[in-house]
Scaffold this motif. Structure first.
Motif, PDB file in Angstrom:
ATOM      1  N   PRO A 203       0.805  -1.221   0.000  1.00  0.00           N
ATOM      2  CA  PRO A 203       0.000   0.000   0.000  1.00  0.00           C
ATOM      3  C   PRO A 203       0.842   1.277   0.000  1.00  0.00           C
ATOM      4  N   LEU A 204       0.269   2.313  -0.549  1.00  0.00           N
ATOM      5  CA  LEU A 204       0.848   3.649  -0.501  1.00  0.00           C
ATOM      6  C   LEU A 204       0.147   4.431   0.605  1.00  0.00           C
ATOM      7  N   LEU A 205       0.917   4.947   1.544  1.00  0.00           N
ATOM      8  CA  LEU A 205       0.358   5.778   2.602  1.00  0.00           C
ATOM      9  C   LEU A 205       0.238   7.210   2.087  1.00  0.00           C
ATOM     10  N   PHE A 206      -0.946   7.785   2.241  1.00  0.00           N
ATOM     11  CA  PHE A 206      -1.238   9.102   1.674  1.00  0.00           C
ATOM     12  C   PHE A 206      -1.687  10.030   2.795  1.00  0.00           C
ATOM     13  N   GLU A 207      -0.907  11.076   3.035  1.00  0.00           N
ATOM     14  CA  GLU A 207      -1.242  12.016   4.104  1.00  0.00           C
ATOM     15  C   GLU A 207      -2.325  12.990   3.636  1.00  0.00           C
ATOM     16  N   THR A 208      -3.404  13.067   4.393  1.00  0.00           N
ATOM     17  CA  THR A 208      -4.463  14.024   4.093  1.00  0.00           C
ATOM     18  C   THR A 208      -4.285  15.269   4.948  1.00  0.00           C
ATOM     19  N   PRO A 209      -4.723  16.434   4.458  1.00  0.00           N
ATOM     20  CA  PRO A 209      -4.564  17.672   5.228  1.00  0.00           C
ATOM     21  C   PRO A 209      -5.290  17.601   6.571  1.00  0.00           C
ATOM     22  N   ALA A 210      -4.707  18.223   7.574  1.00  0.00           N
ATOM     23  CA  ALA A 210      -5.252  18.136   8.931  1.00  0.00           C
ATOM     24  C   ALA A 210      -6.702  18.614   9.005  1.00  0.00           C
ATOM     25  N   LEU A 211      -7.029  19.699   8.305  1.00  0.00           N
ATOM     26  CA  LEU A 211      -8.380  20.251   8.388  1.00  0.00           C
ATOM     27  C   LEU A 211      -9.408  19.434   7.612  1.00  0.00           C
ATOM     28  N   GLU A 212      -8.942  18.441   6.863  1.00  0.00           N
ATOM     29  CA  GLU A 212      -9.861  17.556   6.137  1.00  0.00           C
ATOM     30  C   GLU A 212      -9.976  16.181   6.783  1.00  0.00           C
ATOM     31  N   SER A 213      -9.205  15.939   7.833  1.00  0.00           N
ATOM     32  CA  SER A 213      -9.036  14.572   8.320  1.00  0.00           C
ATOM     33  C   SER A 213      -9.861  14.218   9.541  1.00  0.00           C
ATOM     34  N   ALA A 227     -17.570  23.375  15.022  1.00  0.00           N
ATOM     35  CA  ALA A 227     -16.633  24.486  15.154  1.00  0.00           C
ATOM     36  C   ALA A 227     -15.812  24.654  13.878  1.00  0.00           C
ATOM     37  N   LEU A 228     -15.366  23.530  13.306  1.00  0.00           N
ATOM     38  CA  LEU A 228     -14.579  23.604  12.081  1.00  0.00           C
ATOM     39  C   LEU A 228     -15.435  24.093  10.914  1.00  0.00           C
ATOM     40  N   ALA A 229     -16.676  23.623  10.840  1.00  0.00           N
ATOM     41  CA  ALA A 229     -17.555  24.039   9.750  1.00  0.00           C
ATOM     42  C   ALA A 229     -17.809  25.540   9.764  1.00  0.00           C
ATOM     43  N   ALA A 230     -17.789  26.140  10.952  1.00  0.00           N
ATOM     44  CA  ALA A 230     -18.045  27.572  11.084  1.00  0.00           C
ATOM     45  C   ALA A 230     -16.788  28.421  10.963  1.00  0.00           C
ATOM     46  N   HIS A 231     -15.634  27.786  10.886  1.00  0.00           N
ATOM     47  CA  HIS A 231     -14.371  28.531  10.868  1.00  0.00           C
ATOM     48  C   HIS A 231     -14.030  28.954   9.440  1.00  0.00           C
ATOM     49  N   PRO A 232     -13.542  30.170   9.256  1.00  0.00           N
ATOM     50  CA  PRO A 232     -13.223  30.628   7.894  1.00  0.00           C
ATOM     51  C   PRO A 232     -12.102  29.850   7.227  1.00  0.00           C
ATOM     52  N   ALA A 233     -11.294  29.130   8.001  1.00  0.00           N
ATOM     53  CA  ALA A 233     -10.186  28.361   7.416  1.00  0.00           C
ATOM     54  C   ALA A 233     -10.600  26.960   6.994  1.00  0.00           C
ATOM     55  N   ARG A 234     -11.855  26.626   7.169  1.00  0.00           N
ATOM     56  CA  ARG A 234     -12.294  25.263   6.848  1.00  0.00           C
ATOM     57  C   ARG A 234     -12.174  25.004   5.346  1.00  0.00           C
ATOM     58  N   PRO A 235     -12.051  23.742   4.936  1.00  0.00           N
ATOM     59  CA  PRO A 235     -12.060  23.427   3.506  1.00  0.00           C
ATOM     60  C   PRO A 235     -13.377  23.850   2.869  1.00  0.00           C
ATOM     61  N   ALA A 236     -13.321  24.259   1.623  1.00  0.00           N
ATOM     62  CA  ALA A 236     -14.531  24.693   0.935  1.00  0.00           C
ATOM     63  C   ALA A 236     -15.537  23.560   0.863  1.00  0.00           C
ATOM     64  N   ALA A 237     -16.790  23.874   1.170  1.00  0.00           N
ATOM     65  CA  ALA A 237     -17.839  22.856   1.164  1.00  0.00           C
ATOM     66  C   ALA A 237     -18.309  22.580  -0.253  1.00  0.00           C
ATOM     67  N   ALA A 238     -18.646  21.309  -0.519  1.00  0.00           N
ATOM     68  CA  ALA A 238     -19.232  20.950  -1.799  1.00  0.00           C
ATOM     69  C   ALA A 238     -20.696  21.367  -1.815  1.00  0.00           C
ATOM     70  N   PRO A 239     -21.316  21.456  -2.993  1.00  0.00           N
ATOM     71  CA  PRO A 239     -22.718  21.852  -3.065  1.00  0.00           C
ATOM     72  C   PRO A 239     -23.620  20.895  -2.297  1.00  0.00           C
ATOM     73  N   VAL A 240     -24.790  21.406  -1.884  1.00  0.00           N
ATOM     74  CA  VAL A 240     -25.764  20.562  -1.199  1.00  0.00           C
ATOM     75  C   VAL A 240     -26.214  19.439  -2.112  1.00  0.00           C
TER      76      VAL A 240
END
Length: 247
Positions: A203-213, A227-240
Motif C-alpha cells: 500500500p501507498l500511505l497518503f497524508e491528508t490535510p489536517a483540516l480535512e481529516s 466548530a470547524l464548519a463555522a471557521h473561515p479556514a475550513r475546507p470549501a464545502a461541496a454543493p448541497v
C-alpha cells in the motif's frame, strides 16, 4: 525466458463506494445527524458528486430511507441495498465491499471508498490521491489515508513505544508514525478478492490535510466538526446537491 507482464494500471474509471449504515452504536442516527445545517452524509456525497475524477457513485446501505435520500442529492448515483446478513455493527467493511463489488459491472476500475464521517474531505484531495496511486502503480497496489503523528506513545503497561524517556527528544525530532484515519481507500476489485482486504500487499500511505481529516466517531466529534464548519479556514464545502451524472 519470459516474465509475466505487470497488471494494467487502474487508469479509469473511478468508482466511489459510500457505505451508510442506518444505525450507529456510539451515536444513534449518526449518518443523518445534522452538521452545519444538513445531514452528515450529504457532505461527503456532495464532494463525490463534485469531483471530476469520480465516474460512478455507489451508495450502499441497509436503510431504504437513506438510499432514497441519497438519490435526491445525487440522482445518478447507484443505490444498493445491503443484505441483512451484512448489516450488523460487527460486520467487516471488507465483507461489505466484496458484496458490493460482486454486484457491480466488471469495469468498475479503481475503487475509491470513503465514509460519511469524513465530511471535510475535498475533491482536490481525492484527485491528488488518485494521481498518487496511478503514478506509483504497480509498485504500489492500493492506497489509504493517514495522519502523521510525532508524539510520544506508550503501551498499556507504561512502556514507551517510539521514544526514549531518558533522552526526551523534542517531539518534532521523533520518527513519525502514521495513523490510518479512515478518510479514503483506493484499491481494485481484483486486489480485494485476492487478499480479502481493501489494503493490498504494497500500500501507498497518503497524508491528508489536517483540516480535512476529522473522522466523526463520538458525539464529542460533532462539537469539533461544528466548530470547524463555522471557521473561515475550513475546507470549501461541496454543493448541497449536484446533478452531475456519475457514469
Amino acid at each position: 525466458m519470459t516474465t509475466a507482464a505487470p497488471p494494467p494500471a487502474p487508469l479509469a474509471p473511478v468508482t466511489a463506494v459510500l457505505p451508510l449504515r442506518g444505525t450507529s452504536v456510539r451515536v444513534p442516527g449518526k449518518n443523518r445527524r445534522p452538521l452545519a445545517g444538513r445531514p452528515l452524509f450529504h457532505h461527503i456525497l456532495g464532494t463525490l458528486a463534485a469531483a471530476d475524477v469520480v465516474d460512478r457513485i455507489v451508495v450502499n446501505s441497509d436503510d431504504p430511507a437513506i438510499l432514497d435520500e441519497a438519490l435526491t442529492v445525487v440522482p445518478a448515483a447507484l443505490a444498493m441495498r445491503r443484505p441483512a446478513a451484512l448489516a450488523a455493527p460487527e460486520t467487516s467493511m471488507n465483507d461489505v465491499l466484496r458484496d458490493t463489488l460482486d454486484r457491480l459491472p466488471s469495469d468498475a476500475g479503481l475503487i475509491l471508498q470513503t465514509h460519511a464521517t469524513n465530511p471535510f474531505l475535498t475533491a482536490a484531495t481525492l484527485g491528488r490521491a488518485i494521481a498518487a496511486l496511478r503514478a506509483a502503480w504497480p509498485d504500489r497496489d492500493s492506497l489509504f489515508a493517514v495522519t502523521r503523528r510525532q508524539v510520544r506513545l506508550w503501551d498499556a503497561s507504561g512502556r514507551p513505544l517510539n521514544h526514549d524517556p531518558a533522552r526526551l527528544l523534542p517531539t518534532q525530532d521523533l520518527a513519525p508514525v502514521f495513523e490510518e484515519n479512515s478518510c479514503l481507500y483506493l484499491f481494485t476489485a481484483a486486489g480485494l478478492r485476492a487478499r480479502g482486504t481493501r489494503i493490498g500487499a504494497r500500500p501507498l500511505l497518503f497524508e491528508t490535510p489536517a483540516l480535512e481529516s476529522l473522522d466523526i466517531d463520538e458525539a464529542s466529534d460533532f462539537v469539533l466538526a461544528e466548530a470547524l464548519a463555522a471557521h473561515p479556514a475550513r475546507p470549501a464545502a461541496a454543493p448541497v446537491s449536484c446533478p452531475r451524472t456519475s457514469g
